[in-house]
Design a protein around this motif. Structure first.
Motif, PDB file in Angstrom:
ATOM      1  N   LEU A 198      38.634  44.778  43.070  1.00 36.49           N
ATOM      2  CA  LEU A 198      38.731  43.585  42.237  1.00 36.49           C
ATOM      3  C   LEU A 198      40.156  43.059  42.156  1.00 36.49           C
ATOM      4  CD1 LEU A 198      36.270  44.506  39.347  1.00 36.49           C
ATOM      5  CD2 LEU A 198      36.030  42.619  40.961  1.00 36.49           C
ATOM      6  N   SER A 199      41.129  43.943  41.998  1.00 31.55           N
ATOM      7  CA  SER A 199      42.513  43.475  41.906  1.00 31.55           C
ATOM      8  C   SER A 199      42.972  42.864  43.227  1.00 31.55           C
ATOM      9  CB  SER A 199      43.440  44.616  41.489  1.00 31.55           C
ATOM     10  OG  SER A 199      43.325  45.715  42.359  1.00 31.55           O
ATOM     11  N   GLU A 200      42.558  43.468  44.350  1.00 31.57           N
ATOM     12  CA  GLU A 200      42.915  42.899  45.650  1.00 31.57           C
ATOM     13  C   GLU A 200      42.217  41.567  45.861  1.00 31.57           C
ATOM     14  OE1 GLU A 200      42.633  44.038  50.393  1.00 31.57           O
ATOM     15  OE2 GLU A 200      42.939  45.638  48.921  1.00 31.57           O
ATOM     16  N   ILE A 215      49.295  41.320  38.141  1.00 34.98           N
ATOM     17  CA  ILE A 215      48.960  42.382  39.081  1.00 34.98           C
ATOM     18  C   ILE A 215      50.237  42.792  39.799  1.00 34.98           C
ATOM     19  CG2 ILE A 215      47.696  42.994  41.183  1.00 34.98           C
ATOM     20  CD1 ILE A 215      45.574  40.931  40.351  1.00 34.98           C
ATOM     21  N   THR A 216      50.536  44.079  39.830  1.00 34.69           N
ATOM     22  CA  THR A 216      51.656  44.560  40.621  1.00 34.69           C
ATOM     23  C   THR A 216      51.108  44.999  41.974  1.00 34.69           C
ATOM     24  OG1 THR A 216      51.474  46.849  39.842  1.00 34.69           O
ATOM     25  CG2 THR A 216      52.857  45.355  38.556  1.00 34.69           C
ATOM     26  N   PHE A 223      44.827  50.855  35.803  1.00 34.40           N
ATOM     27  CA  PHE A 223      45.602  51.389  36.918  1.00 34.40           C
ATOM     28  C   PHE A 223      44.676  51.723  38.076  1.00 34.40           C
ATOM     29  CE2 PHE A 223      48.169  52.110  33.198  1.00 34.40           C
ATOM     30  CZ  PHE A 223      49.463  51.853  33.635  1.00 34.40           C
ATOM     31  N   ASN A 224      45.134  51.425  39.279  1.00 43.79           N
ATOM     32  CA  ASN A 224      44.372  51.700  40.481  1.00 43.79           C
ATOM     33  C   ASN A 224      44.679  53.116  40.972  1.00 43.79           C
ATOM     34  OD1 ASN A 224      43.152  51.742  42.996  1.00 43.79           O
ATOM     35  ND2 ASN A 224      44.575  50.299  43.927  1.00 43.79           N
ATOM     36  N   ARG A 252      48.549  47.941  39.372  1.00 39.68           N
ATOM     37  CA  ARG A 252      48.204  47.689  37.975  1.00 39.68           C
ATOM     38  C   ARG A 252      47.599  46.294  37.821  1.00 39.68           C
ATOM     39  NH1 ARG A 252      53.584  48.427  34.743  1.00 39.68           N
ATOM     40  NH2 ARG A 252      54.505  47.810  36.730  1.00 39.68           N
ATOM     41  N   PHE A 253      46.600  46.193  36.969  1.00 45.25           N
ATOM     42  CA  PHE A 253      45.968  44.916  36.630  1.00 45.25           C
ATOM     43  C   PHE A 253      45.987  44.865  35.104  1.00 45.25           C
ATOM     44  CE2 PHE A 253      42.048  42.091  37.799  1.00 45.25           C
ATOM     45  CZ  PHE A 253      42.697  40.995  37.267  1.00 45.25           C
ATOM     46  N   ILE A 254      46.768  43.939  34.546  1.00 43.04           N
ATOM     47  CA  ILE A 254      47.058  43.969  33.106  1.00 43.04           C
ATOM     48  C   ILE A 254      46.828  42.599  32.479  1.00 43.04           C
ATOM     49  CG2 ILE A 254      48.935  44.276  31.413  1.00 43.04           C
ATOM     50  CD1 ILE A 254      50.043  46.462  33.229  1.00 43.04           C
TER      51      ILE A 254
END
Length: 272
Positions: free
Chosen positions: A135-137, A87-88, A9-10, A21-23
């Motif tokens: 990282l998720s972005e 990723i949300t 979770f960010n 979220r990155f799952i």
């Protein structure tokens, strides 16, 4: 690379593009994933299976990139062996990127993206509290950057309407009539063209954009309902409260109280 289910979770909320979220899912797939106020980007990393969006069923396999839109109900029937990351994400730029890439409810599944798999898995393995937002972005933007421009010449007027609206939605005077005047078209014509292309009326599109920005402001710490309304393009705080309550199912004051309570709970969990 081999690892089990991962859910990160960010904790950061300082941008108009927020990847919450990155799952990574490898087993025990959830029967349903829902993010009513967010978009979701998925990448199938291995195996194959089925994806259900509403009443439609799609075959998904390794290398497929697919998207869930606002209010979608996504489920994965248990008869597959699919592994995937997702990723949300939300925020003003989220909608802009989705539109820019031509992603919509009729154009949301893209095959042959195997080259993304290693990058996605490397990034989620490296992600921690200190860098999950970056990282998720990075994963999201890198994945979207591979899409060619989807704006056709015949769709140029709708693209101009969308662009103008994103630039000016904070102006309480912005309306379909104002957009028509600035672009030099008849309002009824623009209304028809926009509804046909986007699937919703221009008025609804503008209202949803303003509500999304209002939520962003609340989550950034703006606690005055009047200020939120004015900064989001609503000239009347009472009208804003009425619209917000209808869309979100609670008043702006209740939403602010909920966010405040969540932040306080998160601070306690982090020992702050």
């Amino acid at each position: 690379m081999s690892f089990e289910n991962i859910c990160k979770f960010n904790p950061y909320r300082s941008s108009d593009l927020i990847c919450e979220r990155f799952i990574y899912e490898t087993s025990n797939l959830p029967q349903e994933i829902s993010a009513p106020d967010q978009y979701i980007i998925y990448l199938a990393t291995d195996g194959e299976g089925e994806l259900r969006i509403g009443n439609k069923l799609y075959a998904i396999k390794r290398g497929d990139l697919f998207f869930a839109m606002y209010d979608d109900k996504i489920s994965f029937p248990a008869n597959g062996l699919l592994k995937f990351c997702y990723i949300t994400f939300r925020g003003r730029r989220a909608g802009e990127y989705i539109e820019r890439c031509g992603i919509n409810r009729e154009n949301r599944i893209f095959h042959g993206r195997e080259r993304l798999i290693e990058f996605w898995l490397d990034c989620i393995a490296m992600a921690g509290d200190e860098n999950i937002d970056m990282l998720s972005e990075a994963v999201l933007l890198y994945s979207l950057a591979g899409f060619p421009s989807q704006v056709k010449e015949t769709d140029d007027i709708v693209a101009k309407m969308v662009s103008l609206t994103h630039e000016s939605f904070k102006d309480a005077e912005l309306s379909l009539s104002a957009v028509a005047e600035r672009l030099g078209y008849d309002p009824k014509y623009l209304s028809s063209v926009f509804k046909k292309k986007q699937g919703i009326s221009y008025t609804q599109f503008l209202r949803e954009l303003r509500i999304k920005h209002a939520i962003f402001l609340m989550e950034e710490g703006v606690i005055s309902v009047k200020n939120v309304a004015l900064l989001s393009g609503f000239g009347d705080a009472l009208y804003f409260s009425k619209v917000f309550t209808k869309v979100e199912g609670m008043t702006p004051k209740a939403y602010i109280a909920k966010i405040t309570a969540q932040k306080e709970a998160a601070d306690i969990d982090r020992g702050e």
